[in-house]
Design a protein around this motif. Structure first.
Motif, PDB file in Angstrom:
ATOM      1  N   PRO A  39       4.109  45.409 -21.292  1.00  0.00           N
ATOM      2  CA  PRO A  39       3.347  45.520 -20.041  1.00  0.00           C
ATOM      3  C   PRO A  39       3.698  44.423 -19.032  1.00  0.00           C
ATOM      4  O   PRO A  39       3.671  44.660 -17.824  1.00  0.00           O
ATOM      5  CB  PRO A  39       1.895  45.400 -20.501  1.00  0.00           C
ATOM      6  CG  PRO A  39       1.900  45.915 -21.897  1.00  0.00           C
ATOM      7  CD  PRO A  39       3.214  45.462 -22.465  1.00  0.00           C
ATOM      8  N   VAL A  40       4.057  43.237 -19.515  1.00  0.00           N
ATOM      9  CA  VAL A  40       4.479  42.168 -18.600  1.00  0.00           C
ATOM     10  C   VAL A  40       5.781  42.565 -17.904  1.00  0.00           C
ATOM     11  O   VAL A  40       5.922  42.413 -16.688  1.00  0.00           O
ATOM     12  CB  VAL A  40       4.658  40.828 -19.355  1.00  0.00           C
ATOM     13  CG1 VAL A  40       5.140  39.745 -18.404  1.00  0.00           C
ATOM     14  CG2 VAL A  40       3.367  40.414 -20.023  1.00  0.00           C
ATOM     15  N   MET A  71       5.000  45.144 -15.362  1.00  0.00           N
ATOM     16  CA  MET A  71       4.264  44.568 -14.242  1.00  0.00           C
ATOM     17  C   MET A  71       5.217  43.794 -13.325  1.00  0.00           C
ATOM     18  O   MET A  71       5.151  43.908 -12.105  1.00  0.00           O
ATOM     19  CB  MET A  71       3.174  43.639 -14.779  1.00  0.00           C
ATOM     20  CG  MET A  71       2.288  43.025 -13.713  1.00  0.00           C
ATOM     21  SD  MET A  71       0.951  42.054 -14.441  1.00  0.00           S
ATOM     22  CE  MET A  71       1.827  40.579 -14.950  1.00  0.00           C
ATOM     23  N   ALA A  72       6.112  43.026 -13.936  1.00  0.00           N
ATOM     24  CA  ALA A  72       6.969  42.150 -13.133  1.00  0.00           C
ATOM     25  C   ALA A  72       8.183  42.890 -12.572  1.00  0.00           C
ATOM     26  O   ALA A  72       8.632  42.598 -11.466  1.00  0.00           O
ATOM     27  CB  ALA A  72       7.415  40.961 -13.962  1.00  0.00           C
ATOM     28  N   LEU A  86       1.833  38.227 -10.340  1.00  0.00           N
ATOM     29  CA  LEU A  86       2.549  38.432 -11.593  1.00  0.00           C
ATOM     30  C   LEU A  86       2.353  37.293 -12.579  1.00  0.00           C
ATOM     31  O   LEU A  86       2.410  37.484 -13.772  1.00  0.00           O
ATOM     32  CB  LEU A  86       4.046  38.593 -11.327  1.00  0.00           C
ATOM     33  CG  LEU A  86       4.444  39.671 -10.338  1.00  0.00           C
ATOM     34  CD1 LEU A  86       5.948  39.677 -10.153  1.00  0.00           C
ATOM     35  CD2 LEU A  86       3.984  41.027 -10.818  1.00  0.00           C
ATOM     36  N   THR A 101      -3.802  46.034 -22.848  1.00  0.00           N
ATOM     37  CA  THR A 101      -2.730  45.225 -22.237  1.00  0.00           C
ATOM     38  C   THR A 101      -2.032  46.041 -21.150  1.00  0.00           C
ATOM     39  O   THR A 101      -1.711  45.529 -20.089  1.00  0.00           O
ATOM     40  CB  THR A 101      -1.658  44.795 -23.262  1.00  0.00           C
ATOM     41  OG1 THR A 101      -1.175  45.951 -23.916  1.00  0.00           O
ATOM     42  CG2 THR A 101      -2.191  43.825 -24.273  1.00  0.00           C
ATOM     43  N   GLY A 146      -1.897  45.121 -17.152  1.00  0.00           N
ATOM     44  CA  GLY A 146      -0.610  45.027 -16.476  1.00  0.00           C
ATOM     45  C   GLY A 146      -0.565  45.913 -15.248  1.00  0.00           C
ATOM     46  O   GLY A 146      -0.128  45.493 -14.179  1.00  0.00           O
ATOM     47  N   PHE A 200      -2.426  44.609 -12.339  1.00  0.00           N
ATOM     48  CA  PHE A 200      -1.991  43.278 -11.885  1.00  0.00           C
ATOM     49  C   PHE A 200      -3.087  42.231 -12.096  1.00  0.00           C
ATOM     50  O   PHE A 200      -3.550  41.594 -11.164  1.00  0.00           O
ATOM     51  CB  PHE A 200      -1.561  43.321 -10.417  1.00  0.00           C
ATOM     52  CG  PHE A 200      -0.297  44.098 -10.234  1.00  0.00           C
ATOM     53  CD1 PHE A 200       0.932  43.507 -10.513  1.00  0.00           C
ATOM     54  CD2 PHE A 200      -0.322  45.415  -9.824  1.00  0.00           C
ATOM     55  CE1 PHE A 200       2.107  44.218 -10.366  1.00  0.00           C
ATOM     56  CE2 PHE A 200       0.856  46.133  -9.685  1.00  0.00           C
ATOM     57  CZ  PHE A 200       2.073  45.544  -9.957  1.00  0.00           C
ATOM     58  N   LEU A 228      -4.148  39.597 -18.836  1.00  0.00           N
ATOM     59  CA  LEU A 228      -3.041  40.111 -19.644  1.00  0.00           C
ATOM     60  C   LEU A 228      -2.472  39.012 -20.548  1.00  0.00           C
ATOM     61  O   LEU A 228      -2.303  39.199 -21.753  1.00  0.00           O
ATOM     62  CB  LEU A 228      -1.949  40.664 -18.721  1.00  0.00           C
ATOM     63  CG  LEU A 228      -0.680  41.175 -19.393  1.00  0.00           C
ATOM     64  CD1 LEU A 228      -1.006  42.308 -20.349  1.00  0.00           C
ATOM     65  CD2 LEU A 228       0.324  41.659 -18.365  1.00  0.00           C
TER      66      LEU A 228
END
Lengths: 265, 252
Positions: free
Chosen positions: A127-128, A131-132, B37, B211, B215, B218, B223
């Motif tokens: 998910p990171v 997201m990024a 982020l 999670t 995400g 944001f 997260l």
């Protein structure tokens, strides 16, 4: 694990000729029985084709995929992601592992960190990545590279740090230079373990990319399976599953072959 | 390779130091990066950790923990039965091991949509997918463990008139224990991976789903807090299993 030694032992425990024939028959029998059951429960739609498509239909769609090359656009995306993620994982993991294993002190200080982190299911960082980096190929590349990094790093550390000290003493006493020590002693002795790391790292990176495509993506072969699953086109889904499994098995076989051949030298 | 010169601090000191540096880098990078982020460590610790007071998060933790326990127990049971069945005799070993390894070689992630199709989007599919990851390491370790038993032990037991059950109880089982624990350690990480994968894929309940939502919304502090907690949990489970593994292989 003692997988290799147990396999070696099994080789010495030979079966008699008639037992061998029976064993082969049972093996083939299991596969034939599974196919027969699959055929029997689907032929009169006893099980709805929505849950389990007919085997001949899956086969037909599968050959269709191969012949028409309709999987190519998706496969291209996945292979492109892998072509970047795999080498990043192997090179970065190998470099960090090498630096850590340069001294015994470094190994003792940092190997526990790497092996602890290896226990974390890296998938929770996906998910990171999304997201990024968004839902496109970038997030899959990052995720695949991260997934493959740890097995490669750990194998490199283990390969270099477990070289028999006797070899190193021998090299020192014959007056070998540092580069000779590395190229002639350390690298060949560590190579089998490192190559296992290369195979594991590349395979895990590939599967992580498929996993990323399954969870959140707009393209790629992992996404195509989900796309057909959500569209209730079970026949197509099965055919694509078979296709992806074959790609993965082929890749694993090729890498194992490389590992065994190079490891033997 | 090179003997450590004297006056270096103990390895764990350097290790802790490097971990602290990494945390510091996290803090500094988090402050300067996009707040959409990134989130500095301090914010994750203060506002992020508050999520563990939210009923929804606790519910998700409970759901995942429960699924994980059921999945792990089932993995051990099925893996043990599979492993013992395959290693029952030379014949079963040579016949069924290739079948087992063939199934193990299938990347489970490709069949994840099938699990959802057959088991629904509830806990059942997550348990089943966790088991599909956990049972193979157990089975393979058990098989390797049984294969590693010295034939001499079995032969002498037979010559002393031991029954099949006695051989199993007095030789196979005790010699199996260390590899069973190795298998259980591998299976615990694998089951966790399987359960989280299924939760990330199916958008309903559990930590994996949470999670994903943090995400997509944001909310980096939440997260990262959840990921950090999960990572700690995974490391803790692994270290506990490693300890058990050492404890039960000491007698050999």
């Amino acid at each position: 694990m003692s997988g290799a030694s147990s396999a070696g032992q099994a080789l010495t425990l030979r079966l008699s000729k008639s037992q061998k024939r029976l064993s082969l028959l049972v093996k083939i029998g299991v596969l034939v029985a599974l196919l027969a059951i699959w055929h029997l429960v689907t032929v009169d739609e006893f099980v709805s084709p929505f849950f389990l498509p007919k085997p001949d239909e899956v086969l037909r769609v599968f050959f269709n995929i191969i012949v028409t090359g309709q999987a190519w656009p998706d496969l291209k995306v996945t292979l492109f992601e892998f072509a970047l993620a795999g080498p990043i994982a192997v090179i970065a993991g190998g470099a960090v592992g090498f630096l850590i294993s340069l001294t015994r002190y470094g190994t003792r200080a940092f190997e526990p960190i790497v092996s602890s982190v290896y226990a974390i299911p890296i998938i929770i960082f996906y998910p990171v990545s999304v997201m990024a980096l968004g839902i496109g190929p970038e997030s899959k590349i990052a995720h695949g590279a991260l997934f493959g990094f740890f097995p490669m790093c750990l194998s490199t550390i283990q390969g270099f740090s477990r070289v028999d000290p006797l070899y190193i003493r021998l090299a020192h006493s014959t007056g070998a230079s540092k580069s000779q020590l590395f190229w002639r002693i350390m690298l060949p002795a560590a190579a089998p373990t490192i190559l296992t790391g290369v195979r594991l790292g590349l395979m895990l990176s590939f599967l992580a990319i498929i996993g990323g495509e399954t969870i959140a993506s707009l393209e790629g072969i992992g996404h195509r399976i989900v796309w057909y699953a959500e569209g209730m086109q079970t026949g197509n889904m099965f055919a694509y599953i078979v296709f992806v499994i074959m790609v993965a098995v082929l890749m694993n076989t090729a890498l194992s072959f490389l590992e065994i051949r190079r490891g033997r030298q | 390779m090179i003997a450590a010169p004297r006056k270096l601090p103990a390895p764990w000191v350097l290790r802790t130091f490097v971990v602290l540096i990494l945390l510091l880098v996290w803090e500094i990078a988090g402050r300067h990066g996009s707040q959409l982020l990134f989130s500095p460590l301090s914010k994750v610790l203060t506002s992020g950790l508050q999520i563990f007071a939210e009923a929804e998060v606790l519910e998700a933790l409970k759901t995942t923990a429960w699924i994980l326990v059921v999945g792990f127990v089932l993995s051990v049971a099925i893996g043990l039965v599979l492993g013992l069945t395959v290693s029952m005799s030379r014949f079963t070993y040579q016949t069924f091991l290739p079948v087992l390894l063939l199934l193990y070689a299938i990347p489970q992630i490709t069949v994840l949509p099938l699990f959802v199709l057959y088991f629904g989007s509830g806990p059942a599919s997550k348990v089943a997918f966790g088991v599909s990851h956990g049972m193979f390491p157990i089975a393979v370790s058990v098989i390797a463990g049984v294969q590693g038993i010295k034939p001499l032990l079995v032969t002498s037991a037979i010559s002393m008139g031991a029954s099949r059950w006695q051989i199993f109880r007095r030789i196979t089982l005790p010699y199996l224990t260390p590899s069973l624990f190795t298998g259980m350690r591998l299976a615990s990480t694998a089951t966790l991976l399987g359960v989280l994968l299924a939760e990330l894929y199916v958008s309903a309940g559990g930590i994996g789903h949470l999670t994903r939502r943090f995400g997509e919304n944001f909310q980096p502090d939440k997260l990262y807090a959840l990921i950090a907690a999960l990572s700690l949990m995974a490391i803790l489970i692994n270290e506990t299993m490693r300890m058990l593994e050492r404890r039960y292989s000491r007698w050999l």
